[in-house]
Write a protein that holds these residues in place. Structure first.
Motif, short mmCIF file in Angstrom:
data_model
loop_
_atom_site.label_atom_id
_atom_site.label_comp_id
_atom_site.label_asym_id
_atom_site.label_seq_id
_atom_site.Cartn_x
_atom_site.Cartn_y
_atom_site.Cartn_z
N ILE A 36 28.04 32.83 -35.46
CA ILE A 36 26.84 32.23 -34.85
C ILE A 36 26.39 33.01 -33.63
CG2 ILE A 36 27.11 29.90 -35.74
CD1 ILE A 36 28.40 29.24 -32.95
N ILE A 37 26.54 34.30 -33.69
CA ILE A 37 26.12 35.16 -32.57
C ILE A 37 24.63 34.96 -32.28
CG2 ILE A 37 25.58 37.17 -34.01
CD1 ILE A 37 27.04 38.88 -31.87
N HIS A 38 23.88 34.49 -33.28
CA HIS A 38 22.43 34.34 -33.12
C HIS A 38 22.04 32.98 -32.59
CE1 HIS A 38 23.58 32.66 -36.99
NE2 HIS A 38 22.41 32.07 -37.10
N LYS A 39 23.00 32.10 -32.33
CA LYS A 39 22.63 30.74 -31.88
C LYS A 39 23.00 30.55 -30.42
CE LYS A 39 23.38 28.39 -36.25
NZ LYS A 39 22.07 27.96 -36.72
N ASN A 40 22.22 29.75 -29.72
CA ASN A 40 22.61 29.42 -28.35
C ASN A 40 23.08 27.97 -28.27
OD1 ASN A 40 20.32 27.72 -28.06
ND2 ASN A 40 19.06 29.50 -27.57
N ARG A 41 23.62 27.62 -27.11
CA ARG A 41 24.25 26.31 -26.98
C ARG A 41 23.28 25.16 -27.19
NH1 ARG A 41 26.25 26.36 -20.85
NH2 ARG A 41 26.39 28.61 -21.10
N ARG A 42 22.00 25.36 -26.85
CA ARG A 42 21.03 24.26 -27.02
C ARG A 42 20.84 23.93 -28.50
NH1 ARG A 42 19.70 27.50 -23.16
NH2 ARG A 42 18.30 28.79 -24.40
N GLU A 43 20.74 24.99 -29.31
CA GLU A 43 20.60 24.74 -30.75
C GLU A 43 21.83 24.01 -31.29
OE1 GLU A 43 19.09 28.36 -33.05
OE2 GLU A 43 19.51 29.19 -31.08
N ILE A 44 23.01 24.45 -30.83
CA ILE A 44 24.25 23.84 -31.34
C ILE A 44 24.32 22.37 -30.93
CG2 ILE A 44 26.77 23.95 -31.31
CD1 ILE A 44 26.39 26.99 -30.58
N ALA A 45 23.98 22.11 -29.67
CA ALA A 45 24.02 20.72 -29.18
C ALA A 45 23.08 19.84 -30.00
CB ALA A 45 23.66 20.68 -27.71
N THR A 46 21.92 20.38 -30.34
CA THR A 46 20.95 19.62 -31.14
C THR A 46 21.54 19.32 -32.52
OG1 THR A 46 19.24 20.86 -29.99
CG2 THR A 46 18.55 19.59 -31.92
N SER A 47 22.18 20.32 -33.12
CA SER A 47 22.78 20.11 -34.43
C SER A 47 23.88 19.04 -34.38
CB SER A 47 23.40 21.40 -34.97
OG SER A 47 22.47 22.43 -34.95
N PHE A 48 24.71 19.10 -33.34
CA PHE A 48 25.79 18.12 -33.21
C PHE A 48 25.22 16.71 -33.07
CE2 PHE A 48 30.16 20.01 -32.10
CZ PHE A 48 29.96 21.08 -32.96
N GLU A 49 24.15 16.60 -32.30
CA GLU A 49 23.53 15.28 -32.10
C GLU A 49 23.02 14.76 -33.45
OE1 GLU A 49 20.03 15.29 -29.66
OE2 GLU A 49 20.47 13.29 -28.87
N ARG A 50 22.35 15.64 -34.18
CA ARG A 50 21.81 15.26 -35.49
C ARG A 50 22.91 14.81 -36.44
NH1 ARG A 50 20.27 20.35 -37.61
NH2 ARG A 50 22.35 20.28 -38.51
N GLU A 51 24.08 15.46 -36.37
CA GLU A 51 25.17 15.15 -37.29
C GLU A 51 26.02 13.97 -36.82
OE1 GLU A 51 25.75 16.73 -40.32
OE2 GLU A 51 23.81 17.65 -39.86
#
Ligand code: SF4
Lengths: 203, 464
Positions: B152-167
């Motif tokens: 996930i070198i192309h992702k930043n923490r904000r995107e990841i946090a959003t995904s975790f929230e969604r899941e």
């Protein structure tokens, strides 16, 4: 499936047949892979402890230091290899210790204490095996893993440890706490395995 | 103008992704160089030996594969063979079905990406959960990994946090430590529920029949502690001859991949759990996967099979740094991917025939590669293959050299051109009939002709 085996090996043979000769297996000297910093190091225990600290591991020199570590972090409940109780009984007084790891309560253990088979000074690595580790899960799932290592079981370097791999189905070299840098390259310890990797050195 | 597919991808890559890719590849590379050169007297000799060991392996697979199979069986593992990706998927499914197993935890393996195992299993009603943190995030986002070592070198923490929230993995929180803890908490129960743990193999020692796995997070260790069955997917090129050779390769792999001396967990697995061990798999299955590798072995690019998937070549590649992994439209990105992906594609080679052109041929990949693969040479061979086979993508963005080739291969045309060239010297620039040539001439002063005539000289020489 067995057809696949023959098919694959057949294609391998056909691919290699035209080669006029095959690349030889090179020999190499142990010096080649020995770190400069290790050349001339003589006190294996000191080197091991320094290297262990270098990978954020925690060397412990006595059972009393273990008791301090547990108290300081308020780790009051954990697992201990029953064979180690005679050695550590006093240090574990006052904490709740179980000698079988109950996987249905995996989150209840703050620490796991098991035995090491060996260690590698050059890299600060401890060696775990099925033969000596009383429970794979207990050495892995709790936040803190404390491994008891005999000073005389420390190898100088990786080649020495490889030359003496025991006949064991599951040999694990552990170099510091579990870690990741997946999120923006920032180092975080304690991913699936322990966040604290301590090593208690004994004679 | 961006004509090549990869140029287009690079041109449309959002700025923040470009920055994350560039910064982390650069940082890893700099740390790696420092570590390697500080710590070893002769890192280049080390690379050379590592390359020789792996070259020996791929040129002796005909004897080494049966030898390692016998060793593995003697150790108590069951060995399977899969010619294609599909066969490998079926083999995994069969083992799962034999145990009535519905749940799998997966450690990171590039082969499983190659054969799209997780999709296949899902279609057959099996949950195959990625456990490497990066791969887990890729999976919940239905994305693809964009780096071999750092998916996930192309992702930043904000995107990841959003995904975790969604899941449903907690309220939005983009602190990397919180993200990691939440994944830990969620996944540790998944290991305990799973029937099967699936891993790859970084190396397999022919001498001892040991599979060697390296991870930093400990997910493969967990996959081999809780579930009752272990399946290892192994590319047929992953062998090493002797245990001692691991001393060369393990040292180089960790340094090249993540600038560590040794990966946190290095695991030597030779069979099901020991008799007195309370946890661990009761069965171990090894699936040797071909999926195009024997074709690579038969090609003139077989050196690429030495690759130990460290990702170092990605980190130094100026094209990868600009375009990021998805631009390579295949499982393996970067320089290694530009060679390996078109080759593994088999009949679909023309679809990826542009990848070998996605390189400046600067040689940086060869310089860092721990097994000393001459990647730029291989890229040239593949460019030639693309041309030879007339793959349209192989020519996109290439200057048309057809007229030149025609002229250079016909003596009469060549002589006429020489004469024309000389005549241009006497022609006033303004009278040059071709506008492009005229523009060129106006900007340049040709050097005065000083030599004699080569052909005349040659004839003279033959006579005497
Ligand atoms: S080609 Fe070399 S540098 Fe690139 S991933 Fe493979 S081993 Fe590493």
């Amino acid at each position: 499936m067995s057809n696949d085996r023959e098919a694959i090996l057949g294609r391998v043979r056909a691919a290699l047949a035209p080669l006029p000769q095959r690349a030889a297996l090179p020999d190499w000297e142990r010096e080649l892979v020995r770190m400069r910093q290790m050349q001339g190091a003589s006190d294996l225990t000191a080197t091991f402890c320094a290297r262990l600290k270098g990978v954020n591991g925690t060397p412990l020199q006595s059972a009393a230091e273990l008791a301090d570590l547990l108290a300081k972090n308020q780790w009051t409940r954990g697992y201990c290899d029953p064979a180690l109780l005679p050695l550590l009984g006093a240090a574990l007084a006052g904490v709740q210790v179980e000698t079988t790891f109950d996987r249905t309560r995996v989150d209840d253990y703050a620490f796991g204490i098991t035995r090491a088979s060996a260690a590698i000074a050059e890299t600060g690595t401890v060696v775990l095996t099925d033969g000596d580790t009383s429970s794979r899960l207990a050495a892995l799932a709790p936040w803190a893993h404390i491994v008891v290592l005999k000073r005389m079981d420390i190898f100088p370097d990786i080649p020495a440890a490889l030359a003496a791999l025991p006949a064991d189905p599951n040999i694990i070299w552990v170099t510091g706490p579990s870690k990741t840098a997946d999120v923006e390259g920032i180092l975080i310890e304690g991913v699936h395995g322990p966040g604290v990797q301590a090593v208690l050195l004994v004679d | 103008m961006a004509k090549q597919l990869i140029d287009q991808a690079a041109a449309t890559l959002p700025a923040d992704k470009r920055v994350s890719v560039y910064q982390s590849t650069k940082a890893t590379h700099e740390k790696r160089t420092k570590l390697l050169f500080d710590q070893f007297n002769d890192p280049d000799l080390l690379r050379q030996r590592a390359g020789e060991i792996k070259q020996h392996v791929i040129e002796n697979l005909d004897t080494l594969l049966p030898a390692v199979e016998a060793k593995l069986k003697a150790n108590g593992a069951q060995v399977h063979w899969a010619s294609t990706g599909e066969a490998a998927c079926e083999a995994v499914l069969r083992i799962m079905q034999a145990h009535g197993a519905k749940k799998m935890v997966k450690a990171k393996t590039m082969v499983s990406e190659e054969i799209e195992l997780a999709h296949y299993l899902e279609k057959h009603g099996i949950e195959a959960l990625e456990t490497d943190l990066g791969e887990f995030i890729v999976q919940i986002d239905k994305d693809h990994p964009s780096h071999i070592v750092r998916p996930i070198i192309h992702k930043n923490r904000r995107e990841i946090a959003t995904s975790f929230e969604r899941e449903g993995l907690g309220a939005y929180n983009d602190d990397p430590e919180t993200i990691t803890r939440r994944a830990r908490q969620f996944l540790r129960h998944k290991y305990l529920e799973a029937d099967v743990g699936l891993t790859g193999a970084n190396f397999v020692s022919v001498e001892s029949g040991r599979i060697v796995l390296v991870t930093n997070e400990g997910n493969s260790r967990f996959s081999l502690a809780a579930p009752k069955v272990h399946i290892a997917l192994v590319g047929i090129e992953k062998l090493v001859p002797r245990d001692r050779d691991l001393g060369v390769l393990l040292n180089l792999l960790a340094r090249s991949a993540t600038a560590q001396q040794l990966t946190v967990y290095t695991e030597f697995i030779s069979g099901p759990k020991g008799a007195t061990q309370p946890d661990g798999p009761e069965e171990m299955h090894v699936i040797f996967v071909d999926n195009g590798r024997t074709e690579v072995l038969a090609s003139d690019c077989r050196e690429i099979l030495r690759c130990i998937r460290c990702g170092a070549c990605l980190n130094v590649c100026p094209v990868y740094r600009q375009a990021s992994g998805h631009a390579y439209r295949s499982v393996y990105p970067g320089p290694v991917g530009a060679v390996l992906s078109p080759l593994l594609a088999g009949k679909k080679f023309p679809e990826l025939a542009d990848l070998p052109k996605a390189s400046s041929l600067c040689g940086a990949c060869n310089e860092v590669c721990p097994v000393n693969i001459p990647i730029p040479d291989l890229l040239l061979r593949l460019r030639e293959k693309g041309k030879r086979e007339g793959a349209p993508l192989a020519s996109v963005g290439t200057p048309p050299m057809g007229a030149w080739a025609l002229m250079a291969s016909q003596p009469t045309a060549w002589k006429a051109a020489l004469f024309g060239g000389k005549a241009l010297n006497y022609l006033p620039t303004k009278l040059i009939p071709v506008p492009a040539l005229r523009a060129w001439e106006e900007k340049r002063a040709l050097p005065a002709w000083r030599g004699g005539e080569f052909r005349k000289w040659m004839k003279q020489r033959r006579k005497s």
